[in-house]
Design a protein around this motif. Structure first.
Motif, mmCIF file in Angstrom:
data_model
loop_
_atom_site.group_PDB
_atom_site.id
_atom_site.type_symbol
_atom_site.label_atom_id
_atom_site.label_comp_id
_atom_site.label_asym_id
_atom_site.label_seq_id
_atom_site.Cartn_x
_atom_site.Cartn_y
_atom_site.Cartn_z
ATOM 1 N N LYS A 182 -10.185 -39.757 69.221
ATOM 2 C CA LYS A 182 -9.790 -40.379 70.523
ATOM 3 C C LYS A 182 -9.986 -38.933 71.680
ATOM 4 C CE LYS A 182 -6.711 -43.478 73.061
ATOM 5 N NZ LYS A 182 -5.357 -44.011 72.936
ATOM 6 N N GLU A 183 -9.984 -37.920 71.126
ATOM 7 C CA GLU A 183 -10.351 -36.610 71.841
ATOM 8 C C GLU A 183 -11.577 -36.823 72.410
ATOM 9 O OE1 GLU A 183 -10.087 -31.828 71.680
ATOM 10 O OE2 GLU A 183 -9.692 -32.998 69.825
ATOM 11 N N GLN A 184 -12.617 -37.323 71.985
ATOM 12 C CA GLN A 184 -13.850 -37.284 72.289
ATOM 13 C C GLN A 184 -14.102 -37.994 73.760
ATOM 14 O OE1 GLN A 184 -16.201 -38.483 68.505
ATOM 15 N NE2 GLN A 184 -17.898 -37.653 69.966
ATOM 16 N N LEU A 185 -13.107 -38.873 73.944
ATOM 17 C CA LEU A 185 -12.973 -39.486 75.068
ATOM 18 C C LEU A 185 -12.925 -38.667 76.587
ATOM 19 C CD1 LEU A 185 -10.559 -42.633 74.666
ATOM 20 C CD2 LEU A 185 -13.346 -42.550 74.408
ATOM 21 N N THR A 186 -12.256 -37.513 76.412
ATOM 22 C CA THR A 186 -12.197 -36.309 77.340
ATOM 23 C C THR A 186 -13.481 -35.758 77.562
ATOM 24 O OG1 THR A 186 -11.537 -34.670 75.635
ATOM 25 C CG2 THR A 186 -9.628 -35.880 76.633
ATOM 26 N N TYR A 187 -14.209 -35.651 76.491
ATOM 27 C CA TYR A 187 -15.643 -34.854 76.635
ATOM 28 C C TYR A 187 -16.340 -35.807 77.444
ATOM 29 C CZ TYR A 187 -20.506 -34.015 74.964
ATOM 30 O OH TYR A 187 -21.882 -33.651 74.980
ATOM 31 N N TYR A 188 -16.383 -37.310 77.057
ATOM 32 C CA TYR A 188 -17.423 -38.139 77.834
ATOM 33 C C TYR A 188 -17.027 -38.611 79.117
ATOM 34 C CZ TYR A 188 -19.289 -39.789 73.199
ATOM 35 O OH TYR A 188 -20.206 -39.805 72.158
ATOM 36 N N ALA A 189 -15.532 -38.380 79.303
ATOM 37 C CA ALA A 189 -15.142 -38.548 80.508
ATOM 38 C C ALA A 189 -15.625 -37.053 81.703
ATOM 39 C CB ALA A 189 -13.564 -38.509 80.803
ATOM 40 N N THR A 190 -15.733 -36.118 81.047
ATOM 41 C CA THR A 190 -16.190 -34.776 81.818
ATOM 42 C C THR A 190 -17.691 -35.152 82.104
ATOM 43 O OG1 THR A 190 -15.021 -33.399 80.316
ATOM 44 C CG2 THR A 190 -16.804 -32.419 81.510
ATOM 45 N N LEU A 191 -18.442 -35.447 81.043
ATOM 46 C CA LEU A 191 -19.955 -36.037 81.511
ATOM 47 C C LEU A 191 -20.239 -37.117 82.389
ATOM 48 C CD1 LEU A 191 -21.728 -35.859 78.100
ATOM 49 C CD2 LEU A 191 -21.641 -34.009 79.569
ATOM 50 N N ILE A 201 -25.065 -22.168 73.156
ATOM 51 C CA ILE A 201 -25.449 -22.789 74.481
ATOM 52 C C ILE A 201 -26.502 -23.846 74.296
ATOM 53 C CG2 ILE A 201 -26.372 -22.490 76.505
ATOM 54 C CD1 ILE A 201 -23.771 -21.379 76.611
ATOM 55 N N ASN A 202 -27.456 -23.395 73.489
ATOM 56 C CA ASN A 202 -28.657 -24.545 73.212
ATOM 57 C C ASN A 202 -28.131 -25.784 72.547
ATOM 58 O OD1 ASN A 202 -31.626 -23.591 73.920
ATOM 59 N ND2 ASN A 202 -30.120 -21.853 73.699
ATOM 60 N N THR A 203 -27.251 -25.697 71.521
ATOM 61 C CA THR A 203 -26.609 -26.751 70.754
ATOM 62 C C THR A 203 -25.965 -27.682 71.811
ATOM 63 O OG1 THR A 203 -26.582 -25.553 68.807
ATOM 64 C CG2 THR A 203 -25.417 -27.726 68.871
ATOM 65 N N LEU A 204 -25.295 -26.823 72.718
ATOM 66 C CA LEU A 204 -24.434 -27.731 73.549
ATOM 67 C C LEU A 204 -25.228 -28.455 74.719
ATOM 68 C CD1 LEU A 204 -21.134 -26.569 75.797
ATOM 69 C CD2 LEU A 204 -23.373 -27.300 76.904
ATOM 70 N N ILE A 205 -26.393 -27.818 74.971
ATOM 71 C CA ILE A 205 -27.237 -28.611 75.825
ATOM 72 C C ILE A 205 -28.030 -29.797 75.427
ATOM 73 C CG2 ILE A 205 -29.486 -28.247 77.273
ATOM 74 C CD1 ILE A 205 -28.507 -25.311 77.894
ATOM 75 N N ASN A 206 -28.497 -29.422 74.057
ATOM 76 C CA ASN A 206 -29.261 -30.355 73.380
ATOM 77 C C ASN A 206 -28.139 -31.777 73.103
ATOM 78 O OD1 ASN A 206 -31.409 -29.070 73.313
ATOM 79 N ND2 ASN A 206 -31.027 -28.278 71.082
ATOM 80 N N ASN A 207 -26.905 -31.608 72.638
ATOM 81 C CA ASN A 207 -25.997 -32.557 72.404
ATOM 82 C C ASN A 207 -25.695 -33.457 73.651
ATOM 83 O OD1 ASN A 207 -25.965 -31.952 69.716
ATOM 84 N ND2 ASN A 207 -24.074 -30.636 69.756
ATOM 85 N N LEU A 208 -25.409 -32.426 74.644
ATOM 86 C CA LEU A 208 -25.069 -33.054 76.114
ATOM 87 C C LEU A 208 -26.198 -34.155 76.804
ATOM 88 C CD1 LEU A 208 -24.024 -31.236 79.258
ATOM 89 C CD2 LEU A 208 -25.653 -32.854 79.483
ATOM 90 N N ILE A 209 -27.497 -33.945 76.696
ATOM 91 C CA ILE A 209 -28.448 -34.634 76.887
ATOM 92 C C ILE A 209 -28.520 -35.970 76.049
ATOM 93 C CG2 ILE A 209 -31.007 -34.938 77.144
ATOM 94 C CD1 ILE A 209 -30.965 -31.979 77.897
ATOM 95 N N LYS A 210 -28.426 -35.530 74.788
ATOM 96 C CA LYS A 210 -28.503 -36.772 73.614
ATOM 97 C C LYS A 210 -27.213 -37.662 74.100
ATOM 98 C CE LYS A 210 -26.949 -36.162 69.602
ATOM 99 N NZ LYS A 210 -26.635 -35.730 68.287
ATOM 100 N N ASN A 211 -26.045 -37.158 74.221
ATOM 101 C CA ASN A 211 -24.916 -38.013 74.627
ATOM 102 C C ASN A 211 -25.004 -38.661 75.920
ATOM 103 O OD1 ASN A 211 -23.277 -37.659 72.257
ATOM 104 N ND2 ASN A 211 -23.003 -35.483 72.823
ATOM 105 N N LEU A 212 -25.559 -38.129 76.978
ATOM 106 C CA LEU A 212 -25.883 -38.569 78.164
ATOM 107 C C LEU A 212 -26.680 -39.777 77.898
ATOM 108 C CD1 LEU A 212 -25.216 -38.454 81.166
ATOM 109 C CD2 LEU A 212 -27.284 -37.000 81.670
#
Length: 593
Positions: free
Chosen positions: A416-425, A476-487
């Motif tokens: 459920k903690e992942q919801l905070t990450y998705y809410a940020t995006l 940083i690069n892992t974060l960016i790649n994951n962000l775009i994939k998740n978005l």
């Protein structure tokens, strides 16, 4: 067409929907010897198909084994033609350099690495062995990356050396410019994943194929020759060169030389969608099991296999609900095992209207009915972080995400903690924020005021968790790649689908919606003017730019909706030097020059 790809049922559904609306459908595909199969999918006569076999350029085929120091040209007229030893060192990057120097000789080349991890790491490490190039176009792209992505983004270091990498998780604006620079010849070598199999037109003199797999699955003949077919450019080359290379000496990367047989014989079998197969892996029996909530015939089915069964089951129920004929419905009924009775029973038990079924074919039908028949919460009207988090909490509870969306290799949610990450995006995306804002917000989320959260890294195919370090370029690069994939995959597709389904259910129950969250996610904004501008055909980024810089140039209807723009005044007003990239995009759209 793949039997293991969850996009296959979506394609079938889209085709049937298009036919229902009397849209003319044309299919064109390379390396498919039986194109008539596409027509059969939508109950059209196969007589309206035509297949022709044309080789645009001749192709030379090579195998290189760095670990036995052997390489040869495959001959159709006798023994293989052996080459002298290249004295490989055993170091992956050094050996790759030897291969590219020997066989590429400054000509443009594509290097297929399969996974994102291998693609980035191989390109980045190889770039370290090269000298920087002087090129104004590349320098401008590097500046754009610094401005719009991040100063530590690996791609910019590769670009400075005249090479690049390419996969689906690169920011779209950057990916388009990489493709442009490659086509102009400024990028000599491009490392890639299977995205080049999926419609990106980047041919080259040489293609080096480092793996016989796409992800964890073996390439089909169609996949392999679609990729290999990019070797040699019509009107530019008399021939192209295909190299299968055992560089890594790992399973799935040509370690087994028997796999090279696919290179020897271009013998592409006729393709057959699973819904037309006689040996369809019990698809229709398992659709019946899905309806009756019985176990599937194979207890070891992957999550993707189960998803495909559910999606075909939902499509079939939609066809039956709207009384539409389809090959899927006919084959299911003809499959026996009381199929017609089972279909009637699920139809009678179903409360979901046809229009909602059509939009939610990848949401479990039992859960949709529970949502439809149960108590429903209205979605919040605030588009703040708190509002986004509340939307996600409602969807997570109503659709039971922690049970239905937590399995497989790429689950929507693990906790459920992942919801905070998705809410940020989600908050940044729907409020018209640029990518760099989303990246900075996500860095802050993981940095967590010094109480760093864990980030998952992949090495040699294995995942491990480490505390996030905002000064570590790999993190940083892992974060960016994951962000775009998740978005792209989770926010703009999966979550948007759930939002759309929930809102459609609310509307069908005569509950008023004060705001349209599905539209916000779809357009990446809550601003109706930016939505209007995107509906004119502009990208989200361009729509935001035009509204900010040239709001007076829009043409409005009597009720104030934006219905056009005065492009001649825009051309006269825009500062080409200050907004060079924006001008180039507008010039392409309006054909000013």
């Amino acid at each position: 067409m793949s039997i293991k790809d969850t996009r296959t049922p979506l394609m079938y559904h889209a085709l049937v929907m298009a036919k229902r609306k009397s849209i003319n459908i044309f299919f064109a595909s390379p390396n498919i010897p039986n194109p008539s199969v596409f027509l059969e999918l939508v109950n059209n006569t196969p007589d309206e198909s035509y297949a022709v076999k044309v080789e645009s350029v001749s192709q030379n085929r090579f195998f290189i084994n760095c670990h036995t120091d052997s390489s040869y040209l495959i001959s159709d007229y006798g023994d293989n033609i052996l080459f002298p030893k290249l004295n490989f060192s055993g170091n992956v990057i050094t050996d790759l350099g030897t291969i590219l120097k020997t066989f590429s000789s400054g000509r443009q080349s594509i290097v297929y690495c399969n996974t994102i991890e291998k693609t980035i790491s191989t390109a980045f490490e190889y770039a370290k062995t090269l000298e920087e190039v002087k090129n104004d176009y590349i320098d401008k792209l590097v500046d754009i990356i610094n401005e719009k992505v991040h100063e530590q983004y690996y791609l910019k270091y590769c670009l400075k050396k005249g090479i690049a990498y390419h996969f689906g998780g690169i920011p779209e604006e950057i990916k388009i410019k990489v493709e442009e620079l490659y086509k102009l010849g400024f990028i000599k070598i491009i490392f890639c994943t299977s995205t080049l199999l999926e419609g990106v037109n980047l041919p080259a003199k040489n293609i080096f194929i480092l793996s016989e797999k796409i992800g964890l699955s073996n390439m089909t003949n169609v996949d392999f020759w679609n990729l290999a077919g990019r070797a040699g450019r019509l009107s530019k080359d008399l021939s192209g060169n295909i190299f299968c290379v055992n560089l890594y000496n790992q399973e799935g990367y040509w370690k087994d030389e028997k796999k090279v047989q696919i290179l020897r014989n271009k013998n592409i079998k006729e393709v057959e969608p699973i819904i037309l197969m006689k040996n369809n892996k019990n698809l229709y029996k398992n659709i019946a099991n899905y309806y009756t909530k019985n176990e599937y015939t194979n207890k070891s089915l992957s999550e993707d296999d189960k998803k495909i069964i559910e999606m075909y089951g939902n499509i079939l129920l939609y066809h039956d609900t709207v009384n539409s004929d389809s090959i899927l419905k006919d084959r299911f009924i003809d499959s026996g095992n009381n199929s017609l009775d089972i279909l009637k029973k699920i139809r009678n038990e179903n409360s979901i209207p046809g229009n909602i079924l059509a939009e939610g074919i990848d949401i479990n039908i039992e859960i949709q009915n529970k949502v439809f028949n149960g108590d429903k919460e209205l979605l919040p009207i605030e588009t703040t972080y708190e509002g986004c988090y509340e939307v996600l909490k409602i969807l997570c509870k109503e659709y039971d995400w922690l049970r239905t969306e937590n399995k497989g290799n790429n689950p929507l949610i693990r906790s459920k903690e992942q919801l905070t990450y998705y809410a940020t995006l989600m908050e940044g995306w729907i409020n018209s924020k640029p990518l760099k804002y989303l990246i900075q917000k996500t860095i802050s989320y993981y940095y967590n005021s010094g109480e760093n959260k864990y980030i998952s890294l992949r090495k040699d195919g294995n995942m491990y968790n480490v505390k996030f370090d905002k000064n570590n370029s790999l993190h940083i690069n892992t974060l960016i790649n994951n962000l775009i994939k998740n978005l792209e995959n989770n926010i703009k597709y999966k979550i948007k689908t759930y939002v759309g389904n929930y809102q459609s259910i609310l509307r069908s129950c005569d509950l008023d919606l004060e705001c349209d969250w599905e539209e916000y996610i779809d357009y990446g904004t809550t601003n109706p003017k930016i939505i209007d501008i995107q509906n004119l055909g502009f990208s989200r980024t361009m729509a935001i730019f035009l509204l900010d810089k040239y709001p007076d140039l829009f043409i409005k209807s009597e009720i104030g909706e934006i219905i056009g723009i005065d492009d001649e005044k825009l051309r006269a007003s825009i500062n080409q030097d200050k907004y060079e990239e924006e001008y180039k995009e507008l010039n392409t759209l309006f054909e000013w020059e």
